[in-house]
Scaffold this motif. Structure first.
Motif, mmCIF file in Angstrom:
data_model
loop_
_atom_site.group_PDB
_atom_site.id
_atom_site.type_symbol
_atom_site.label_atom_id
_atom_site.label_comp_id
_atom_site.label_asym_id
_atom_site.label_seq_id
_atom_site.Cartn_x
_atom_site.Cartn_y
_atom_site.Cartn_z
ATOM 1 N N GLY A 31 45.869 51.387 45.286
ATOM 2 C CA GLY A 31 45.827 50.091 45.945
ATOM 3 C C GLY A 31 47.188 49.589 46.202
ATOM 4 O O GLY A 31 48.168 50.050 45.670
ATOM 5 N N LEU A 50 37.165 46.740 48.508
ATOM 6 C CA LEU A 50 36.701 47.576 49.625
ATOM 7 C C LEU A 50 35.448 48.375 49.278
ATOM 8 O O LEU A 50 34.498 48.407 50.073
ATOM 9 C CB LEU A 50 37.822 48.512 50.082
ATOM 10 C CG LEU A 50 38.786 47.957 51.131
ATOM 11 C CD1 LEU A 50 39.904 48.953 51.396
ATOM 12 C CD2 LEU A 50 38.053 47.633 52.424
ATOM 13 N N GLN A 56 46.635 43.245 45.056
ATOM 14 C CA GLN A 56 46.857 44.468 45.827
ATOM 15 C C GLN A 56 46.084 45.673 45.311
ATOM 16 O O GLN A 56 45.360 46.338 46.062
ATOM 17 C CB GLN A 56 48.362 44.775 45.833
ATOM 18 C CG GLN A 56 48.757 45.981 46.640
ATOM 19 C CD GLN A 56 50.231 46.301 46.496
ATOM 20 O OE1 GLN A 56 50.623 47.448 46.657
ATOM 21 N NE2 GLN A 56 51.056 45.330 46.188
ATOM 22 N N SER A 57 46.206 45.987 44.019
ATOM 23 C CA SER A 57 45.574 47.205 43.509
ATOM 24 C C SER A 57 44.062 47.091 43.435
ATOM 25 O O SER A 57 43.363 48.108 43.372
ATOM 26 C CB SER A 57 46.139 47.565 42.134
ATOM 27 O OG SER A 57 46.004 46.484 41.228
ATOM 28 N N THR A 116 40.939 57.370 41.535
ATOM 29 C CA THR A 116 40.729 56.335 42.537
ATOM 30 C C THR A 116 41.946 56.204 43.430
ATOM 31 O O THR A 116 43.074 56.283 42.982
ATOM 32 C CB THR A 116 40.459 54.991 41.856
ATOM 33 O OG1 THR A 116 39.373 55.151 40.968
ATOM 34 C CG2 THR A 116 40.112 53.924 42.877
ATOM 35 N N THR A 117 41.728 55.978 44.714
ATOM 36 C CA THR A 117 42.824 55.850 45.663
ATOM 37 C C THR A 117 43.716 54.679 45.307
ATOM 38 O O THR A 117 43.245 53.629 44.912
ATOM 39 C CB THR A 117 42.270 55.662 47.092
ATOM 40 O OG1 THR A 117 41.424 56.762 47.382
ATOM 41 C CG2 THR A 117 43.389 55.596 48.103
ATOM 42 N N ARG A 141 35.037 53.030 38.481
ATOM 43 C CA ARG A 141 36.150 53.761 39.089
ATOM 44 C C ARG A 141 36.519 54.932 38.197
ATOM 45 O O ARG A 141 36.185 54.973 37.034
ATOM 46 C CB ARG A 141 37.378 52.864 39.297
ATOM 47 C CG ARG A 141 38.054 52.416 38.030
ATOM 48 C CD ARG A 141 39.293 51.593 38.356
ATOM 49 N NE ARG A 141 40.074 51.316 37.178
ATOM 50 C CZ ARG A 141 39.855 50.342 36.324
ATOM 51 N NH1 ARG A 141 38.848 49.536 36.520
ATOM 52 N NH2 ARG A 141 40.617 50.182 35.267
ATOM 53 N N GLU A 190 44.303 39.881 50.877
ATOM 54 C CA GLU A 190 45.189 40.363 49.813
ATOM 55 C C GLU A 190 45.962 39.174 49.247
ATOM 56 O O GLU A 190 46.828 38.603 49.906
ATOM 57 C CB GLU A 190 46.161 41.418 50.334
ATOM 58 C CG GLU A 190 47.041 41.997 49.225
ATOM 59 C CD GLU A 190 48.079 42.975 49.727
ATOM 60 O OE1 GLU A 190 49.160 43.046 49.125
ATOM 61 O OE2 GLU A 190 47.811 43.672 50.737
ATOM 62 N N HIS A 222 41.717 48.039 47.206
ATOM 63 C CA HIS A 222 41.167 49.364 47.515
ATOM 64 C C HIS A 222 40.233 49.882 46.428
ATOM 65 O O HIS A 222 39.306 50.638 46.726
ATOM 66 C CB HIS A 222 42.313 50.367 47.729
ATOM 67 C CG HIS A 222 43.063 50.146 48.994
ATOM 68 N ND1 HIS A 222 42.581 50.532 50.224
ATOM 69 C CD2 HIS A 222 44.249 49.534 49.238
ATOM 70 C CE1 HIS A 222 43.441 50.196 51.167
ATOM 71 N NE2 HIS A 222 44.460 49.588 50.594
ATOM 72 N N THR A 223 40.468 49.488 45.180
ATOM 73 C CA THR A 223 39.675 50.057 44.087
ATOM 74 C C THR A 223 38.416 49.260 43.771
ATOM 75 O O THR A 223 37.475 49.807 43.191
ATOM 76 C CB THR A 223 40.525 50.142 42.808
ATOM 77 O OG1 THR A 223 41.014 48.842 42.485
ATOM 78 C CG2 THR A 223 41.694 51.092 42.999
#
Length: 302
Positions: free
Chosen positions: A302, A107, A99-100, A299-300, A295, A126, A103-104
């Motif tokens: 995840g 993507l 999961q984390s 960072t956004t 990163r 995922e 996005h980090t």
């Protein structure tokens, strides 16, 4: 030999039962059994032994399943070459990531690759560590981002591993918690706290349970979430404390505090792919893009 039937054989070797293969392939158990029987006829070799209602692979079946993985990977490579893109990354790459890391790491890599390789298609999946390695082994993923620290799902000699990063595990607290303003925290001092955990049998749930027990207490779990956003919201509301990897434990979007542990713990983030024939140009391109994995602390989530 039909490649689709070979894939069913590799799934049987990994998953162990016809019913599990049927579920993974969205087929009925009778359809799977029928296709495996056709494969046995095609090879003119006994591939299966039937004991009661169960089916297991013979020695010949195990050997064919092992070879089939390399055969299927090689067919993907040949198809790419026939399309005229031997040197240009092209075709579908199924990239699994926990999961984390979606996005980090995954993507951003896909975003950077898109303008450079227009014929490359990346499908993001995922998959937590307990899911990603089985998916890789049965051919449902071409490349996964996982961790070498999940002992319940060992990474064997059938996989090639590429270290990507080290990710520390942090204590996450409500902002006004007494321990929020100090330095590293001893877990033993939080024995009476309510805890938010990941879902049972996942990497972080097992790790958090193990760390609490090493600190000589049984955690009182008041929430279990498969999504780190929900975990952070739970902590932000003052309902629990949690242990999260640094990739997920960001404070920019949630009013929470993070602290290191007095005994540091980290997970090794690793890319894994099936060992055998050299990976396709498309898989190599994705792997190369993941290696630096840059990163920052902002960072956004995840």
């Amino acid at each position: 030999m039909n490649p689709w039937r070979l894939r069913l054989l590799t799934q049987l070797d990994t998953l162990g039962t016809v019913r599990a293969v049927a579920q993974a392939a969205s087929l009925s158990p009778s359809s799977v059994s029928q296709q495996l029987s056709v494969l046995e006829t095609e090879t003119r070799t006994q591939l299966f032994e039937r004991t009661g209602r169960r089916v297991r692979l013979t020695s010949a079946g195990v050997i064919l399943a092992q070879r089939a993985r390399a055969i299927l990977d090689h067919m993907d490579s040949v198809e790419t070459e026939l399309r005229g893109f031997a040197d240009e990354p092209s075709g579908l790459v199924r990239l699994g990531a926990f999961q984390s890391a979606v996005h980090t790491m995954a993507l951003p890599a896909a975003r950077r690759l898109a303008p450079r390789h227009p014929h490359l298609q990346i499908e993001l999946l995922e998959l937590e560590p307990h899911q990603s390695v089985p998916a890789l082994r049965v051919g449902d993923a071409d490349l996964v981002i996982t961790t070498t620290d999940f002992g319940e799902q060992p990474l064997g000699p059938d996989l090639d591993l590429v270290p990507l990063d080290e990710d520390p595990v942090l204590l996450v607290l409500p902002p006004h918690h007494p321990a929020a303003g100090r330095g590293p925290v001893d877990l033993a001092t939080l024995a009476d706290e309510p805890w938010a955990f990941d879902i049972p049998h996942s990497y972080m749930a097992n790790l958090a349970t193990r760390l609490c027990r090493q600190a000589r207490f049984e955690p009182r779990v008041v929430g279990r979430f498969s999504n780190y956003t929900l975990t952070l919201q739970h902590v932000e509301a003052g309902l629990a404390v949690a242990l999260l990897p640094a990739l997920a434990a960001h404070t920019s979007r949630y009013q929470v505090a993070t602290r290191e542990l007095t005994t540091p713990v980290s997970r090794t983030i690793t890319a894994a792919l099936r060992r055998g024939t050299p990976p396709r140009a498309a898989v190599r391109a994705v792997l190369d893009e993941l290696r630096p994995a840059p990163r920052t602390a902002s960072t956004t989530l995840g």
